[in-house]
Design a protein around this motif. Structure first.
Motif, PDB file in Angstrom:
ATOM      1  N   ASP A 179      -3.386  -1.271  -1.394  1.00 33.89           N
ATOM      2  CA  ASP A 179      -2.803  -1.498  -0.073  1.00 33.89           C
ATOM      3  C   ASP A 179      -3.888  -1.827   0.955  1.00 33.89           C
ATOM      4  O   ASP A 179      -3.714  -2.713   1.798  1.00 33.89           O
ATOM      5  N   ILE A 180      -5.010  -1.127   0.880  1.00 35.44           N
ATOM      6  CA  ILE A 180      -6.135  -1.406   1.783  1.00 35.44           C
ATOM      7  C   ILE A 180      -6.681  -2.801   1.519  1.00 35.44           C
ATOM      8  O   ILE A 180      -6.918  -3.579   2.458  1.00 35.44           O
ATOM      9  N   LYS A 219       7.271  -9.269   3.372  1.00 41.18           N
ATOM     10  CA  LYS A 219       7.107  -9.294   4.830  1.00 41.18           C
ATOM     11  C   LYS A 219       6.943 -10.688   5.406  1.00 41.18           C
ATOM     12  O   LYS A 219       6.882 -10.855   6.614  1.00 41.18           O
ATOM     13  N   GLY A 220       6.833 -11.700   4.558  1.00 41.29           N
ATOM     14  CA  GLY A 220       6.672 -13.059   5.042  1.00 41.29           C
ATOM     15  C   GLY A 220       5.220 -13.413   5.331  1.00 41.29           C
ATOM     16  O   GLY A 220       4.317 -12.608   5.161  1.00 41.29           O
ATOM     17  N   TRP A 221       5.045 -14.632   5.796  1.00 40.76           N
ATOM     18  CA  TRP A 221       3.715 -15.193   5.998  1.00 40.76           C
ATOM     19  C   TRP A 221       3.239 -15.054   7.439  1.00 40.76           C
ATOM     20  O   TRP A 221       2.203 -15.590   7.822  1.00 40.76           O
ATOM     21  N   GLY A 222       4.007 -14.343   8.264  1.00 37.69           N
ATOM     22  CA  GLY A 222       3.637 -14.183   9.662  1.00 37.69           C
ATOM     23  C   GLY A 222       2.314 -13.451   9.811  1.00 37.69           C
ATOM     24  O   GLY A 222       2.059 -12.435   9.178  1.00 37.69           O
ATOM     25  N   LYS A 237      -4.052  -9.932  -6.490  1.00 38.67           N
ATOM     26  CA  LYS A 237      -3.329 -11.177  -6.196  1.00 38.67           C
ATOM     27  C   LYS A 237      -1.820 -10.934  -6.293  1.00 38.67           C
ATOM     28  O   LYS A 237      -1.054 -11.391  -5.446  1.00 38.67           O
ATOM     29  N   ASN A 238      -1.380 -10.218  -7.306  1.00 37.67           N
ATOM     30  CA  ASN A 238       0.042  -9.896  -7.445  1.00 37.67           C
ATOM     31  C   ASN A 238       0.538  -9.055  -6.267  1.00 37.67           C
ATOM     32  O   ASN A 238       1.656  -9.254  -5.778  1.00 37.67           O
ATOM     33  N   ASN A 239      -0.289  -8.112  -5.800  1.00 33.83           N
ATOM     34  CA  ASN A 239       0.077  -7.285  -4.657  1.00 33.83           C
ATOM     35  C   ASN A 239       0.153  -8.109  -3.374  1.00 33.83           C
ATOM     36  O   ASN A 239       1.023  -7.869  -2.534  1.00 33.83           O
ATOM     37  N   ILE A 240      -0.741  -9.071  -3.217  1.00 31.12           N
ATOM     38  CA  ILE A 240      -0.694  -9.967  -2.057  1.00 31.12           C
ATOM     39  C   ILE A 240       0.597 -10.783  -2.097  1.00 31.12           C
ATOM     40  O   ILE A 240       1.301 -10.904  -1.089  1.00 31.12           O
ATOM     41  N   ASP A 241       0.913 -11.332  -3.263  1.00 30.58           N
ATOM     42  CA  ASP A 241       2.151 -12.107  -3.409  1.00 30.58           C
ATOM     43  C   ASP A 241       3.377 -11.257  -3.075  1.00 30.58           C
ATOM     44  O   ASP A 241       4.300 -11.724  -2.404  1.00 30.58           O
ATOM     45  N   ALA A 242       3.394 -10.007  -3.535  1.00 34.18           N
ATOM     46  CA  ALA A 242       4.515  -9.110  -3.261  1.00 34.18           C
ATOM     47  C   ALA A 242       4.614  -8.816  -1.764  1.00 34.18           C
ATOM     48  O   ALA A 242       5.716  -8.773  -1.200  1.00 34.18           O
ATOM     49  N   ARG A 243       3.484  -8.639  -1.088  1.00 35.28           N
ATOM     50  CA  ARG A 243       3.475  -8.390   0.355  1.00 35.28           C
ATOM     51  C   ARG A 243       4.036  -9.600   1.096  1.00 35.28           C
ATOM     52  O   ARG A 243       4.828  -9.460   2.018  1.00 35.28           O
ATOM     53  N   LEU A 244       3.628 -10.796   0.698  1.00 33.47           N
ATOM     54  CA  LEU A 244       4.121 -12.008   1.349  1.00 33.47           C
ATOM     55  C   LEU A 244       5.608 -12.192   1.113  1.00 33.47           C
ATOM     56  O   LEU A 244       6.344 -12.604   2.008  1.00 33.47           O
TER      57      LEU A 244
END
Length: 107
Positions: free
Chosen positions: A88-89, A47-50, A37-44
């Motif tokens: 990452d995967i 890179k944004g929500w696009g 979940k933390n990694n998903i938040d960091a990705r968003l």
């Protein structure tokens, strides 16, 4: 569509196919999900929500991440690096699923 199931703790039975292997505890699963979940938040944040543009972009992202995992394993990187590639995967998979559920893919 895949049905969502309620999460509940589980117990590995003595007749489990994985009998004889070291067991992963619920706390380890819960911990991995928190870090994911933390990694998903960091990705968003980064890179944004696009949305992904297409199913082919999803495949391209995951293929690239799998190549990085393969390199980490075959070059005998440490477990921390391998874990990072696995996250990452997982992030790519979860974001791809979210794009499908949001019906944002162009093709």
């Amino acid at each position: 569509m895949v049905e969502e199931r309620k999460s509940k703790p589980y117990k590995v039975e003595e007749t489990s196919p994985s009998k004889g292997r070291k067991q992963v505890g619920q706390k380890h699963i819960d911990s991995a999900i928190r870090v994911l979940k933390n990694n998903i938040d960091a990705r968003l944040y980064e890179k944004g929500w696009g949305s992904f543009a297409s199913r082919h972009e999803i495949l391209g992202i995951l293929t690239e991440e799998m190549a990085e995992l393969n390199e980490a394993i075959t070059d005998e990187f440490g477990f921390k690096e391998i874990e990072g590639e696995l996250f990452d995967i997982a992030v790519g998979c979860i974001f791809g699923i979210a794009c499908i559920r949001a019906a944002t893919l162009l093709s």
